[in-house]
Write an enzyme that holds these catalytic residues in place. Structure first.
Site: not given
Length: 423
Positions: A12, A40, A139
């Site tokens: 951020d 954001h 994954k």
């Protein structure tokens, strides 16, 4: 040619705003890794747009946007976010593409995320609870489902049921999840998603062969990288420069600019150490003026002075060619401003590097350099020399310490609140 925008601290730092400003120069905007994270906001033409999974380049009506292969892809969030942007007047039609190699982030993963945090007890990571970590785990275990498998109904249902069965064995009745409900939802998604999915390797190859310009928007930031961040209080992907190449198959010889985005102070959401944290008067003032809380979660960010040891470490890994300093205006009213320039070990040795061992780091003290505050507004400054000399001294010290020029200076939330310095 390609420009890469990366967060240099814990996230951020304001990557979306710079992406929005630069996008008119580019044909393609892409995300390489991460998921539907805390998000954001971008303010454009008086409208605030929130981004979580989608690239910020959608704000530019002439830009094609790509969700790259190393992103964990949450299908409901994809369509929800598209609908929200379109409700605010953005035309996203034919401007968003999804790699068929993305791993699917299921609601199952979100249910598991919360249970895994409970398992960690006092050592919890402080995730967003959206299942991004468990998606990367499946994954790596080679038990996940990729986007292209959604369109093979038999394979898709078999693999999702197997995944759910495995987690059910692990968590038992604590796991509140209905696999048949999720399978039913995907019967609708299967039809809706098909027009967006492409072979992203071929797409990027064709774009680069045509010398079209690509803007790459990093997710999270370097200090949350699974290898180089403040482990274990990190995300589950490579958030640095390396993750861009593996997530998008970009030709590294065609990258002409690597931008490190750094807030003028330090913030962090969730668990984990950062040495300049101040939860007293300074931290509270930074938090209030900077409106430091998550777009979607509402979680307040811990705040403290800028840590140049971290920025120098981040630079050594990501090899920034220029920096974007954001939210300088938040410091406008401070009479004294500090930056961290070293750590002091319990033995009194000054360290100019960021150690891997967080237990050792926690024992260290911070060595600060103090600056006179400028105590004047910077928000309406149009050029670098419109700013107070004390603000310029602060900026130039950061450049000198890290060895990288600051090309953009953010002085407010609006798109116009950005000073561009000539190279």
């Amino acid at each position: 040619m390609a420009t890469i925008i990366l967060g240099s601290q814990w996230g951020d730092e304001g990557k979306g705003k710079l992406t929005d400003i630069l996008c008119p120069e580019y044909t393609i905007c892409a995300r390489a890794a991460g998921g539907h994270n805390a998000g954001h906001s971008i303010v454009a033409n008086g409208v605030s747009y929130s981004f979580h999974l989608l690239p910020s380049g959608l704000v530019n009506p002439r830009c094609i946007n790509l969700i790259g292969s190393a992103v964990v892809f949450h299908v409901p969030s994809f369509f929800k976010e598209l609908a929200e942007l379109e409700e605010k007047g953005l035309d996203t039609k034919d401007r968003i593409l999804v790699s068929d190699r993305c791993q699917v982030n299921f609601d199952l993963h979100a249910a598991v995320d919360g249970l895994e945090e409970v398992e960690l007890g006092s050592r919890k990571i402080g995730t967003t609870g959206r299942g991004i970590g468990p998606s990367y785990s499946t994954k790596a275990a080679r038990s996940g489902v990729r986007v292209h498998e959604i369109f093979d109904e038999q394979t898709f249902e078999r693999k999702l049921r197997q995944l759910a069965t495995g987690y059910k064995k692990r968590f038992g009745d604590l796991l509140k999840y209905d696999v048949e409900e999720e399978i039913a939802r995907f019967r609708d998604y299967r039809v809706k998603l098909a027009p967006y999915c492409i072979d992203a390797v071929q797409f990027i190859r064709d774009v680069q062969e045509k010398n079209q310009k690509i803007l790459i928007e990093g997710a999270n930031a370097l200090m949350l990288d699974i290898d180089y961040g403040t482990y274990p209080y990190v995300t589950s992907s490579n958030t640095g420069l390396g993750g861009v190449f593996t997530g998008l198959a970009i030709n590294p010889t065609k990258v002409d600019r690597i931008v490190g985005v750094v807030k003028a102070y330090t913030t962090r959401v969730g668990e984990g150490i950062f040495k300049t944290e101040d939860l007293g008067e300074v931290g509270t003032k930074l938090q209030d003026i900077g409106r430091e809380w998550g777009v979607s979660t509402g979680r307040k960010r811990r705040c403290g002075w800028l840590d140049l040891v971290v920025l120098k470490y981040s630079t050594a890994i990501n090899h920034y060619t220029t920096l974007n300093l954001t939210k300088l205006d938040v410091l406008d009213t401070f009479p004294v401003i500090k930056v961290a320039v070293a750590y002091k070990s319990p033995e009194g040795e000054e360290l100019d590097y960021f150690p891997a061992d967080l237990a050792f780091l926690e024992k260290c003290e911070v060595v600060y350099k103090e600056f006179e505050g400028w105590q004047k507004p910077t928000t309406h400054a149009k050029t670098y020399y419109d700013m107070p000399k004390q603000a310029r001294a602060y900026i130039e010290f950061i450049e000198q310490f890290c060895g990288v020029k600051i090309g953009w200076i953010g002085t407010g939330p609006s798109r116009d609140d950005m000073i561009t310095r000539s190279s």
